[in-house]
Scaffold this motif. Sequence first.
Motif, PDB file in Angstrom:
ATOM      1  N   VAL A 158     -36.477 -35.639   7.417  1.00 42.85           N
ATOM      2  CA  VAL A 158     -35.043 -35.612   7.110  1.00 42.85           C
ATOM      3  C   VAL A 158     -34.832 -35.802   5.616  1.00 42.85           C
ATOM      4  O   VAL A 158     -34.015 -35.107   4.997  1.00 42.85           O
ATOM      5  CB  VAL A 158     -34.288 -36.673   7.935  1.00 42.85           C
ATOM      6  N   GLU A 171     -28.093 -32.380   8.093  1.00 46.83           N
ATOM      7  CA  GLU A 171     -28.842 -33.641   8.002  1.00 46.83           C
ATOM      8  C   GLU A 171     -27.955 -34.880   8.071  1.00 46.83           C
ATOM      9  O   GLU A 171     -28.431 -35.999   7.943  1.00 46.83           O
ATOM     10  CB  GLU A 171     -29.674 -33.671   6.713  1.00 46.83           C
ATOM     11  N   LYS A 208     -30.827 -39.382  10.712  1.00 47.58           N
ATOM     12  CA  LYS A 208     -29.861 -38.582   9.954  1.00 47.58           C
ATOM     13  C   LYS A 208     -29.382 -39.403   8.753  1.00 47.58           C
ATOM     14  O   LYS A 208     -29.623 -40.598   8.672  1.00 47.58           O
ATOM     15  CB  LYS A 208     -28.639 -38.222  10.811  1.00 47.58           C
TER      16      LYS A 208
END
Length: 196
Positions: A98, A117, A191
């Motif tokens: 990520v 993201e 995230k």
Amino acid sequence: MRTMAYLVPVLLLAACSQPAPPPEPAADAPPPMTGATPAEAAASTTPDAVAAPQAAAEHAKDAAATPADAANPAAPAADDARASVETLLGDAAQYEKVFTAFKTAVVGGDRAAVVEEVRFPLNISGGRKITGPGEFQRNYEKIITPAVVKAVSAQDFGTVFVNQQGVMIGDGQVWLTGECLDKACTRTEVKVGTIQ
């Protein structure tokens, strides 16, 4: 008066023999994990506008206190951040994936890839929240500021600051956080949870 002369030493001895109070939890420690829903778990682990600057200040103080050079055998190795993520948060590879995708998107100015993201609601500066991708896109320049771009582009995953709340980029400009996808928290989704 005799009673006072007798009571004073007894009270002083009693005061001295009291057990020490339990230590206070660290300011940046998240609440204990419970059987919370994924949204509740994310809310409890997402850095807030107060905790993020404190963690950034701690990170800056630690970095100044321990310079990372070859002459210092106690200097952290590049894999220390990955080890910290594994110890405190779980799968370091997921966080690194990520991180890399977000960095590439921010540096390249790819708004759609940046949104991919981000977890909504997204915490932003001033204690505000962005509720969805459309609102994020409308406020992109206010959220992804030159300071955020600079912090993200200068950061290497091997040197990120890690605590129980997540992975910090820069001096707290961006936080990556994990969210439990099941009650046992055996599956998580990482995230970007905060941009400030």
